[in-house]
Design an enzyme around this catalytic site. Structure first.
Site, PDB file in Angstrom:
ATOM      1  N   HIS A 102      -2.270  -1.349  -7.519  1.00 41.04           N
ATOM      2  CA  HIS A 102      -3.407  -1.086  -6.636  1.00 41.04           C
ATOM      3  C   HIS A 102      -4.622  -1.893  -7.070  1.00 41.04           C
ATOM      4  CE1 HIS A 102      -6.243   1.265  -4.169  1.00 41.04           C
ATOM      5  NE2 HIS A 102      -7.034   1.200  -5.233  1.00 41.04           N
ATOM      6  N   GLU A 103      -4.887  -1.933  -8.367  1.00 39.90           N
ATOM      7  CA  GLU A 103      -6.025  -2.706  -8.852  1.00 39.90           C
ATOM      8  C   GLU A 103      -5.801  -4.192  -8.632  1.00 39.90           C
ATOM      9  OE1 GLU A 103      -8.654  -1.184  -9.394  1.00 39.90           O
ATOM     10  OE2 GLU A 103      -7.719   0.803  -9.455  1.00 39.90           O
ATOM     11  N   HIS A 135      -7.003  -5.155  -5.288  1.00 41.20           N
ATOM     12  CA  HIS A 135      -8.427  -5.483  -5.207  1.00 41.20           C
ATOM     13  C   HIS A 135      -8.684  -6.919  -5.665  1.00 41.20           C
ATOM     14  CE1 HIS A 135      -9.730  -1.593  -3.976  1.00 41.20           C
ATOM     15  NE2 HIS A 135      -9.352  -0.977  -5.082  1.00 41.20           N
ATOM     16  N   HIS A 162     -10.312  -9.910  -3.457  1.00 42.82           N
ATOM     17  CA  HIS A 162     -11.426 -10.741  -3.904  1.00 42.82           C
ATOM     18  C   HIS A 162     -11.083 -12.220  -3.772  1.00 42.82           C
ATOM     19  CE1 HIS A 162     -14.319 -12.005  -7.366  1.00 42.82           C
ATOM     20  NE2 HIS A 162     -14.928 -12.084  -6.195  1.00 42.82           N
TER      21      HIS A 162
END
Length: 240
Positions: free
Chosen positions: A107-108, A111, A115
């Site tokens: 999940h991270e 991100h 980005h």
């Protein structure tokens, strides 16, 4: 009745029920994510990947080599920091080979991929962070001052306070597509890469779905808080 707004009425205002509802919703969401994570943290992935090694594999698969993966203290304090391109994994995720840990790490990574690909909602959220932090810090000061001042100046202060508080609500709403998109990216990559098997992907999905509910709960709580403020202000105007 007396022609002015009494602070004692605000203290005993029945609109506190809205705050209570928001708190209960957040508590339920928090308990659910913790219990779901605990359940699947006991399920070891067949691949043997840890949260850290899975994150590295996912980032490299996405063509991202400039994000540093690091260990941070705490439990479920995982986050991606776009300012210095660091993917921070907590004690329970970094070295764990569980299905839950890999799901959170993925999940991270979602991100980080957002980005790298200039995902619009993430860019907007990052851009408004300083304004939101300032607005939410001063919102109640203006609102409380406005409630005690019965002149037109009080109305101006109330308006500023409501706008400042609304920025926090806007931030919560923008956060929803950012978090859901990151989870969708994570689950897709985990499935395509084979880091988790089909039955293990089910566990990762359950963990990320539970985590997503915490953001929904936060948004609902903020909206209820804003509604309470508007009701209080409406009551003040009727008393003027």
């Amino acid at each position: 009745m007396f022609g002015y707004y009494s602070p004692y009425r605000m203290y005993f205002d029945p609109t506190y029920i809205l705050v209570l509802i928001g708190a209960v919703i957040c508590l339920i969401a928090s308990v659910r994510v913790k219990t779901t994570y605990a359940k699947f943290s006991r399920v070891r992935s067949m691949s043997g990947y840890t949260g850290a090694t899975a994150a590295e594999a996912i980032l490299h698969r996405a063509g991202i080599y400039d994000v540093r993966i690091q260990h941070v203290a705490g439990n479920l304090t995982d986050h991606y920091d776009p300012r210095n391109k660091t993917l921070n994994l907590s004690d329970s995720v970094f070295g764990s080979a569980s299905v839950a840990a890999i799901g959170v790490a993925a999940h991270e990574c979602g991100h980080a991929i957002q980005h790298a690909t200039h995902y619009a909602p993430l860019s907007i959220r990052s851009a408004i962070v300083p304004v939101v932090n300032f607005g939410t810090n001063i919102a109640w000061l203006f609102i409380l001052a406005g409630l005690f001042i019965t002149s037109s100046s009080g109305n101006i202060l109330l308006l500023i306070g409501v706008i400042a508080f609304s920025l926090g609500v806007l931030f919560q709403l923008i956060t929803l597509p950012v978090e859901f998109n990151a989870s969708n990216r994570a689950l897709k990559i985990l499935k395509e890469s084979g880091i988790l098997r089909n039955d293990e992907n089910y566990g990762a999905r359950k963990v990320l779905s539970a985590a997503a509910l915490t953001y929904v709960a936060g948004a609902v709580s903020s909206i209820l808080q804003l509604l309470r403020i508007l009701i209080i202000i409406g009551g003040r105007r009727r008393d003027d």
